[in-house]
Design a protein around this motif. Structure first.
Motif, PDB file in Angstrom:
ATOM      1  N   GLU A  75     -35.831  -3.457  17.778  1.00  0.00           N
ATOM      2  CA  GLU A  75     -36.588  -3.721  16.547  1.00  0.00           C
ATOM      3  C   GLU A  75     -36.512  -5.194  16.160  1.00  0.00           C
ATOM      4  O   GLU A  75     -37.403  -5.695  15.489  1.00  0.00           O
ATOM      5  CB  GLU A  75     -36.064  -2.860  15.398  1.00  0.00           C
ATOM      6  CG  GLU A  75     -36.425  -1.413  15.501  1.00  0.00           C
ATOM      7  CD  GLU A  75     -35.930  -0.604  14.319  1.00  0.00           C
ATOM      8  OE1 GLU A  75     -36.568   0.423  14.018  1.00  0.00           O
ATOM      9  OE2 GLU A  75     -34.906  -0.970  13.700  1.00  0.00           O
ATOM     10  N   HIS A  76     -35.476  -5.876  16.593  1.00  0.00           N
ATOM     11  CA  HIS A  76     -35.360  -7.303  16.282  1.00  0.00           C
ATOM     12  C   HIS A  76     -36.539  -8.094  16.855  1.00  0.00           C
ATOM     13  O   HIS A  76     -36.933  -9.109  16.298  1.00  0.00           O
ATOM     14  CB  HIS A  76     -34.049  -7.879  16.818  1.00  0.00           C
ATOM     15  CG  HIS A  76     -32.858  -7.473  16.031  1.00  0.00           C
ATOM     16  ND1 HIS A  76     -32.525  -8.051  14.827  1.00  0.00           N
ATOM     17  CD2 HIS A  76     -31.909  -6.535  16.274  1.00  0.00           C
ATOM     18  CE1 HIS A  76     -31.414  -7.496  14.364  1.00  0.00           C
ATOM     19  NE2 HIS A  76     -31.031  -6.574  15.219  1.00  0.00           N
ATOM     20  N   HIS A  77     -37.125  -7.631  17.961  1.00  0.00           N
ATOM     21  CA  HIS A  77     -38.273  -8.324  18.558  1.00  0.00           C
ATOM     22  C   HIS A  77     -39.472  -8.351  17.613  1.00  0.00           C
ATOM     23  O   HIS A  77     -40.289  -9.262  17.672  1.00  0.00           O
ATOM     24  CB  HIS A  77     -38.733  -7.654  19.854  1.00  0.00           C
ATOM     25  CG  HIS A  77     -37.689  -7.511  20.906  1.00  0.00           C
ATOM     26  ND1 HIS A  77     -36.563  -8.294  20.985  1.00  0.00           N
ATOM     27  CD2 HIS A  77     -37.610  -6.653  21.957  1.00  0.00           C
ATOM     28  CE1 HIS A  77     -35.838  -7.915  22.028  1.00  0.00           C
ATOM     29  NE2 HIS A  77     -36.449  -6.928  22.633  1.00  0.00           N
ATOM     30  N   SER A  78     -39.581  -7.351  16.768  1.00  0.00           N
ATOM     31  CA  SER A  78     -40.741  -7.231  15.873  1.00  0.00           C
ATOM     32  C   SER A  78     -40.716  -8.247  14.738  1.00  0.00           C
ATOM     33  O   SER A  78     -41.726  -8.435  14.060  1.00  0.00           O
ATOM     34  CB  SER A  78     -40.804  -5.822  15.284  1.00  0.00           C
ATOM     35  OG  SER A  78     -39.753  -5.647  14.334  1.00  0.00           O
ATOM     36  N   GLY A  79     -39.564  -8.858  14.518  1.00  0.00           N
ATOM     37  CA  GLY A  79     -39.433  -9.766  13.384  1.00  0.00           C
ATOM     38  C   GLY A  79     -39.318  -9.027  12.059  1.00  0.00           C
ATOM     39  O   GLY A  79     -39.455  -9.615  10.996  1.00  0.00           O
TER      40      GLY A  79
END
Length: 193
Positions: free
Chosen positions: A130-134
């Motif tokens: 989920e960190h990739h989504s910002g």
């Protein structure tokens, strides 16, 4: 994020992001390290797109500038201010991470001798975090170790459980979650709906 709620990052440069091709390379490299081909399906996780734009949200507990997708950033800054008004300090441990950065985490853990099963029990595979989504961030508060379950006993966690939903932040990895990721009381993700 500073305790005063300032964002001292006027000269900060946004971190590198991965396009679809770079994400595919990170996912392929992770498979070579042992991530199963059916990882997303069996863990009920989907590939995460990285945002086109990122907004600084202040510094983390190590003094590094952290970034979120603009709408999530605005929501977090409002939530942070509201928590401060209630006497609760929310410190950022990490926010946006690219798929390539996540791959580096996986590689370092493998080099330390951790098995892929151990790693995937506590971290999403590159491409799926989920960190990739910002929109996701890891939080802590003074007096509690970062990224430890002890955070659930903090006043900050109690405040988040009561109030985070007003800002559309949700605890992603509750105990015994369907994704097979360890309980992470510190990991909160903003949802647009």
């Amino acid at each position: 994020m500073t305790r005063a709620g300032r964002v001292p990052v006027a000269d900060a440069t946004a971190p590198a992001r991965c396009d679809a091709a770079q994400r595919a390379l990170a996912v392929a490299a992770a498979r070579e390290l042992g991530v199963p081909r059916d990882y997303g399906r069996t863990r009920a996780l989907r590939l995460q797109r990285e945002p086109r734009a990122l907004t600084p949200i202040g510094t983390d507990v190590h003094g590094r500038v952290q970034w979120l997708e603009p709408r999530a950033a605005r929501a977090f800054l409002r939530m942070h201010a509201s928590a401060l008004d209630d006497g609760v300090v929310l410190d950022v441990v990490s926010a946006f991470r690219s798929a390539s950065y996540q791959l580096g985490i996986l590689q370092r853990k493998r080099e330390r001798g951790e098995s892929i099963e151990q790693i995937l029990a506590v971290s999403a595979a590159p491409g799926y975090s989920e960190h990739h989504s910002g929109r996701a961030l890891d939080l802590t508060t003074p007096g509690y170790p970062a990224l430890e379950e002890a955070f659930e006993h903090s006043p900050a966690f109690a405040w988040l459980m009561r109030e985070a939903g007003r800002f559309r932040f949700h605890l992603s990895y509750a105990r015994d979650n369907r994704h097979g990721i360890a309980y992470e009381p510190w990991h909160w993700c903003w949802r647009s709906r």
